[in-house]
Design a protein around this motif. Structure first.
Motif, short mmCIF file in Angstrom:
data_model
loop_
_atom_site.label_atom_id
_atom_site.label_comp_id
_atom_site.label_asym_id
_atom_site.label_seq_id
_atom_site.Cartn_x
_atom_site.Cartn_y
_atom_site.Cartn_z
N ASN A 74 41.60 46.57 39.79
CA ASN A 74 41.08 45.46 40.57
C ASN A 74 40.70 44.33 39.62
O ASN A 74 40.96 43.16 39.88
CB ASN A 74 39.81 45.98 41.27
CG ASN A 74 39.56 45.31 42.58
OD1 ASN A 74 40.48 45.20 43.38
ND2 ASN A 74 38.34 44.87 42.79
N GLU A 75 40.07 44.74 38.52
CA GLU A 75 39.66 43.77 37.51
C GLU A 75 40.87 43.00 36.96
O GLU A 75 40.87 41.77 36.91
CB GLU A 75 38.94 44.51 36.38
CG GLU A 75 38.78 43.70 35.13
CD GLU A 75 37.36 43.74 34.59
OE1 GLU A 75 36.64 44.70 34.87
OE2 GLU A 75 36.99 42.77 33.91
N ALA A 76 41.91 43.73 36.57
CA ALA A 76 43.09 43.07 35.98
C ALA A 76 43.72 42.11 36.99
O ALA A 76 44.10 40.99 36.65
CB ALA A 76 44.09 44.12 35.52
N ALA A 77 43.82 42.55 38.24
CA ALA A 77 44.44 41.70 39.27
C ALA A 77 43.60 40.44 39.52
O ALA A 77 44.14 39.34 39.70
CB ALA A 77 44.61 42.49 40.56
N ALA A 78 42.30 40.60 39.50
CA ALA A 78 41.43 39.44 39.75
C ALA A 78 41.48 38.45 38.59
O ALA A 78 41.44 37.24 38.79
CB ALA A 78 40.00 39.89 40.01
N ILE A 79 41.57 38.97 37.37
CA ILE A 79 41.71 38.08 36.21
C ILE A 79 42.96 37.22 36.39
O ILE A 79 42.94 36.00 36.19
CB ILE A 79 41.81 38.89 34.89
CG1 ILE A 79 40.46 39.50 34.54
CG2 ILE A 79 42.32 38.01 33.75
CD1 ILE A 79 40.46 40.37 33.28
N ARG A 80 44.06 37.87 36.80
CA ARG A 80 45.31 37.11 36.98
C ARG A 80 45.17 36.06 38.08
O ARG A 80 45.65 34.93 37.94
CB ARG A 80 46.46 38.08 37.30
CG ARG A 80 46.79 38.99 36.13
CD ARG A 80 47.99 39.88 36.43
NE ARG A 80 48.24 40.77 35.31
CZ ARG A 80 48.00 42.09 35.31
NH1 ARG A 80 47.53 42.68 36.40
NH2 ARG A 80 48.24 42.82 34.24
N ALA A 81 44.50 36.42 39.16
CA ALA A 81 44.32 35.46 40.26
C ALA A 81 43.47 34.27 39.81
O ALA A 81 43.81 33.11 40.06
CB ALA A 81 43.67 36.16 41.46
#
Ligand SMILES: Nc1ncnc2c1ncn2[C@@H]1O[C@H](COP(=O)(O)OP(=O)(O)O)[C@@H](O)[C@H]1O
Ligand SMILES: [Mg+2]
Length: 341
Positions: A74-81
């Motif tokens: 979730n963290e990695a995806a949110a960083i990308r967003a």
């Protein structure tokens, strides 16, 4: 029991196994510590530097607090967003680039390091260095991301699960606090219902001064720590940040006005960047979060004086009972308590 299975040396081994650290490189690692929910280590070699993060299955607080380790993705995806939105909007703020992400056997992400010498904004604030310019920048970043994400269907789908939010926030903060304060439990449960029924945009979930690093060369903030990201109520993030500023304004009451001004600047910058008006929702959530950071499962560590804890409880409970509905009304309650200390 502390989880000691992911040492700084294990973080180096992990990056070597991923082919990120070359076999012949001389790497060193140290724990960045601090966090209650992850092992966080900094690994450096040659001119490179990465932060390696592995979630704990049970958070390091006094109470029992379990959470799924998949939240690191979730963290990695949110960083990308966040990264995509901030670049598009040309906002002067950064998030660390994701360099590697593994699922099995270990759920681990490795991210770029912030510049050497960057300081945690929380440290500056607790030392009495209250830079309202940083508060405004952090408010603008949040508003820009909330506004842009709100119309992004891919982001809505990716972050549809509220499970990390329930495990890491609603249970340990709201529900625990309601159990411990039966006199305001009804008001807290009404706020939980409102919060969980609101699905408007990408919510950071841990938007606090501890997760903002300030670049030594300017006011460019680095935003960190996205594991609680979810599609939900933007007022959670505004309330979370304001809560930390107002708690400090009562804790360090001699400098109350500086923290209150920072809170104002944060709010104004946020409000200018979004189309909606979430002031009342922010105040309602702020009251619950203030009480939660005194009596929930993750109390702020620096409030050790009973008089300060009681002052915070009074501001929170008066707001829950309807004495404050706007931010100026809330600010007045906080100012009165600070003056009396
Ligand atoms: N990319 C980074 N660069 C520099 N320091 C970092 C970075 N990521 C994390 N840190 C430091 O490590 C601390 C803990 O990391 P964080 O992602 O916030 O984990 P936790 O969820 O355990 O709080 C941060 O408060 C910050 O001081
Ligand atoms: Mg953190």
């Amino acid at each position: 029991m502390p989880d000691t299975t992911f040492t700084p040396e294990a973080a180096i081994d992990h990056l070597r196994a991923q082919g990120v650290v070359p076999p012949d490189a001389d790497a060193t690692a140290r724990s960045l510590g601090g966090g209650v929910s992850n092992h966080v280590h900094q690994v450096t070699w040659d001119d490179d530097c990465l932060v390696v993060k592995r979630p704990l299955p049970n958070l390091a607080v006094e109470d029992d607090w379990p959470a799924d380790v998949e939240r690191v993705h979730n963290e990695a995806a949110a960083i990308r967003a966040y990264d995509a939105i901030l670049r598009d909007a040309a906002v002067e703020a950064r998030v660390p680039r994701v360099v590697s992400e593994t699922h099995e056997p270990d759920h681990v992400v490795a991210i770029e390091c912030a510049p050497d010498g960057a300081t945690m904004w929380k440290t500056d604030l607790l030392d009495g260095r209250v830079d309202a310019g940083v508060a405004a920048a952090v408010g603008e970043v949040l508003g820009v991301v909330h506004d842009a994400a709100s119309t992004d269907d891919d982001v809505r789908e990716r972050f549809a699960s509220k499970r990390p939010f329930e495990q890491l926030r609603v249970d340990p903060y709201h529900r625990t606090t309601a159990e411990r304060h039966p006199d305001v439990a009804d008001a807290i449960h009404a706020e939980i219902d409102r919060l969980l029924d609101t699905s408007r945009t990408l919510v950071h979930g841990d938007y606090s001064p501890k997760n903002v690093l300030v670049d030594p060369d300017g006011a460019v903030p680095w935003i960190l720590d996205f594991e609680v990201a979810h599609w939900g109520d933007p007022a959670f993030d505004t309330a979370f940040m304001l809560n930390h500023l107002y708690i400090k304004s009562i804790y360090n009451h001699g400098q109350h006005a500086a923290y209150a001004d920072a809170a104002d600047r944060f709010w104004t910058a946020y409000d200018d960047a979004v189309d909606w008006d979430i002031e009342r929702e922010t105040v309602a959530e702020l009251a619950v979060l203030m009480l939660a950071r005194v009596d929930g499962k993750s109390p702020v560590e620096y409030v050790t004086r009973d008089a300060v804890a009681d002052a915070l409880r009074r501001v929170a409970k008066r707001t829950l009972r309807g004495d404050a509905e706007t931010l100026p009304e809330f600010a007045a309650l906080a100012r009165d308590e600070a003056d009396a200390l």
